[in-house]
Design an enzyme around this catalytic site. Sequence first.
Site, PDB file in Angstrom:
ATOM      1  N   TYR A  63       0.849  -1.410   0.146  1.00  0.00           N
ATOM      2  CA  TYR A  63      -0.004  -0.168  -0.008  1.00  0.00           C
ATOM      3  C   TYR A  63       0.930   1.415  -0.125  1.00  0.00           C
ATOM      4  O   TYR A  63       1.507   1.532   0.982  1.00  0.00           O
ATOM      5  CB  TYR A  63      -0.948   0.118   1.269  1.00  0.00           C
ATOM      6  CG  TYR A  63      -1.981  -1.148   1.339  1.00  0.00           C
ATOM      7  CD1 TYR A  63      -2.048  -1.976   0.228  1.00  0.00           C
ATOM      8  CD2 TYR A  63      -2.600  -1.359   2.570  1.00  0.00           C
ATOM      9  CE1 TYR A  63      -3.174  -3.028   0.289  1.00  0.00           C
ATOM     10  CE2 TYR A  63      -3.564  -2.313   2.540  1.00  0.00           C
ATOM     11  CZ  TYR A  63      -3.694  -3.067   1.549  1.00  0.00           C
ATOM     12  OH  TYR A  63      -4.449  -4.326   1.483  1.00  0.00           O
ATOM     13  N   PHE A 212     -14.320  -4.610   1.182  1.00  0.00           N
ATOM     14  CA  PHE A 212     -15.198  -3.918   0.433  1.00  0.00           C
ATOM     15  C   PHE A 212     -16.908  -4.254   0.678  1.00  0.00           C
ATOM     16  O   PHE A 212     -17.637  -5.085  -0.056  1.00  0.00           O
ATOM     17  CB  PHE A 212     -15.021  -4.438  -1.182  1.00  0.00           C
ATOM     18  CG  PHE A 212     -13.713  -3.957  -1.552  1.00  0.00           C
ATOM     19  CD1 PHE A 212     -13.237  -3.223  -1.578  1.00  0.00           C
ATOM     20  CD2 PHE A 212     -13.146  -4.936  -2.780  1.00  0.00           C
ATOM     21  CE1 PHE A 212     -11.739  -2.677  -1.718  1.00  0.00           C
ATOM     22  CE2 PHE A 212     -11.826  -4.795  -3.166  1.00  0.00           C
ATOM     23  CZ  PHE A 212     -11.064  -3.511  -2.723  1.00  0.00           C
ATOM     24  N   PRO A 213     -17.155  -3.685   1.784  1.00  0.00           N
ATOM     25  CA  PRO A 213     -18.429  -3.897   2.420  1.00  0.00           C
ATOM     26  C   PRO A 213     -19.720  -3.426   1.498  1.00  0.00           C
ATOM     27  O   PRO A 213     -20.732  -4.006   1.606  1.00  0.00           O
ATOM     28  CB  PRO A 213     -18.390  -3.310   3.669  1.00  0.00           C
ATOM     29  CG  PRO A 213     -17.418  -2.348   3.927  1.00  0.00           C
ATOM     30  CD  PRO A 213     -16.411  -3.149   2.827  1.00  0.00           C
ATOM     31  N   LEU A 214     -19.371  -2.417   0.536  1.00  0.00           N
ATOM     32  CA  LEU A 214     -20.272  -1.957  -0.496  1.00  0.00           C
ATOM     33  C   LEU A 214     -19.548  -2.177  -1.800  1.00  0.00           C
ATOM     34  O   LEU A 214     -20.310  -1.319  -2.641  1.00  0.00           O
ATOM     35  CB  LEU A 214     -20.475  -0.568  -0.438  1.00  0.00           C
ATOM     36  CG  LEU A 214     -21.247  -0.171   1.179  1.00  0.00           C
ATOM     37  CD1 LEU A 214     -21.546   1.211   1.365  1.00  0.00           C
ATOM     38  CD2 LEU A 214     -22.704  -0.682   1.053  1.00  0.00           C
ATOM     39  N   GLY A 215     -18.781  -3.123  -2.087  1.00  0.00           N
ATOM     40  CA  GLY A 215     -18.262  -3.360  -3.172  1.00  0.00           C
ATOM     41  C   GLY A 215     -19.035  -4.174  -4.236  1.00  0.00           C
ATOM     42  O   GLY A 215     -19.538  -5.141  -3.860  1.00  0.00           O
ATOM     43  N   GLY A 216     -19.026  -3.488  -5.519  1.00  0.00           N
ATOM     44  CA  GLY A 216     -19.759  -4.436  -6.654  1.00  0.00           C
ATOM     45  C   GLY A 216     -21.310  -4.568  -6.677  1.00  0.00           C
ATOM     46  O   GLY A 216     -21.789  -5.445  -7.093  1.00  0.00           O
ATOM     47  N   THR A 218     -25.074  -3.702  -7.734  1.00  0.00           N
ATOM     48  CA  THR A 218     -25.686  -3.134  -8.962  1.00  0.00           C
ATOM     49  C   THR A 218     -26.396  -2.011  -8.578  1.00  0.00           C
ATOM     50  O   THR A 218     -26.957  -1.870  -7.217  1.00  0.00           O
ATOM     51  CB  THR A 218     -26.588  -4.225  -9.343  1.00  0.00           C
ATOM     52  OG1 THR A 218     -27.701  -4.477  -8.566  1.00  0.00           O
ATOM     53  CG2 THR A 218     -25.798  -5.433 -10.074  1.00  0.00           C
ATOM     54  N   LEU A 220     -29.714  -1.719  -8.725  1.00  0.00           N
ATOM     55  CA  LEU A 220     -30.788  -2.212  -8.194  1.00  0.00           C
ATOM     56  C   LEU A 220     -30.665  -2.736  -6.668  1.00  0.00           C
ATOM     57  O   LEU A 220     -31.195  -2.427  -5.705  1.00  0.00           O
ATOM     58  CB  LEU A 220     -31.313  -3.383  -8.958  1.00  0.00           C
ATOM     59  CG  LEU A 220     -32.814  -4.010  -8.222  1.00  0.00           C
ATOM     60  CD1 LEU A 220     -33.873  -3.046  -8.332  1.00  0.00           C
ATOM     61  CD2 LEU A 220     -33.053  -5.327  -8.961  1.00  0.00           C
TER      62      LEU A 220
END
Length: 289
Positions: A63, A212-216, A218, A220
Amino acid sequence: MSTSLPGGTWTLGDLTVTRFGYGAMQLAGPWVMGPPADREGALAVLREAADNGITHIDTSDAYGPRITNELIREALHPYPESLHLATKVGATRDEQGGWPPARRPEDLRRQVHDNLTSLGLDVLDLVNLRLGDAEGPQPGSLAEAYGTLVELQQEGLIRHLGVSNATEEQVAEAQSIAPIVCVQNLYNLAHRHDDKLIDRLAAEGIAYVPFFPLGGFTPLQSSALSAVASRLGSTPMSVALAWLLQRSPNILLIPGTSSVTHLRENITGAALSLSPEDLAELDTIAGQR
């Protein structure tokens, strides 16, 4: 060890950590390259995490590279006895900001020593072997790479081992070689592919650390999550973190942020209590596309 942080604690091998941890990746510059725009702000976030009782910080010498480890050392060294740093090896950085694999024995030995140096440690508490690539887990044997880390563990440079970005088969292969204390993979309300693995690991006393708790999501799926959050007077991130903590007792959170305010919001949000009705509604999100 007691904590007021949401979720309580978990034991990684012989290390007790708070289930609510902190991921340091966002402290580096854009695309996780170079220094942060606000160095003092980055140091303040790390100190705030420690002041709030967080005892599990996730990092990697890749990182920046080296940036987040150097920030952690500047902010928190000498480290409290209760604070445990988890790092990753198995990938490096290129000039384009990519993450090319680096899993040859000599690569891994160099990365372990680089982490020791940049963090100012003689022993690393936890080292995760990063597998796959930027697209996600990929099939293939980890025996040589994981065996190298086992050798470094036997040499006294590493306390505990884990795997990251791994398939279920690779998790099993690692366990057949030497014990693991955690698996670190992409998992959230929209991506439930590791459900069975999480349950198996929980039964075996092994942690699962989702990133990534909110990753990917859609559009909807995002709308469905936002609707639940709005009804609860909360935020999508708070609901996502609270759901993860309630999903299984072996799940450890490492949400990242470069903001003290956002860190505090994440801690408060993860403590949100979700009713059985809320959980049932949230469980439908993965099937919405």
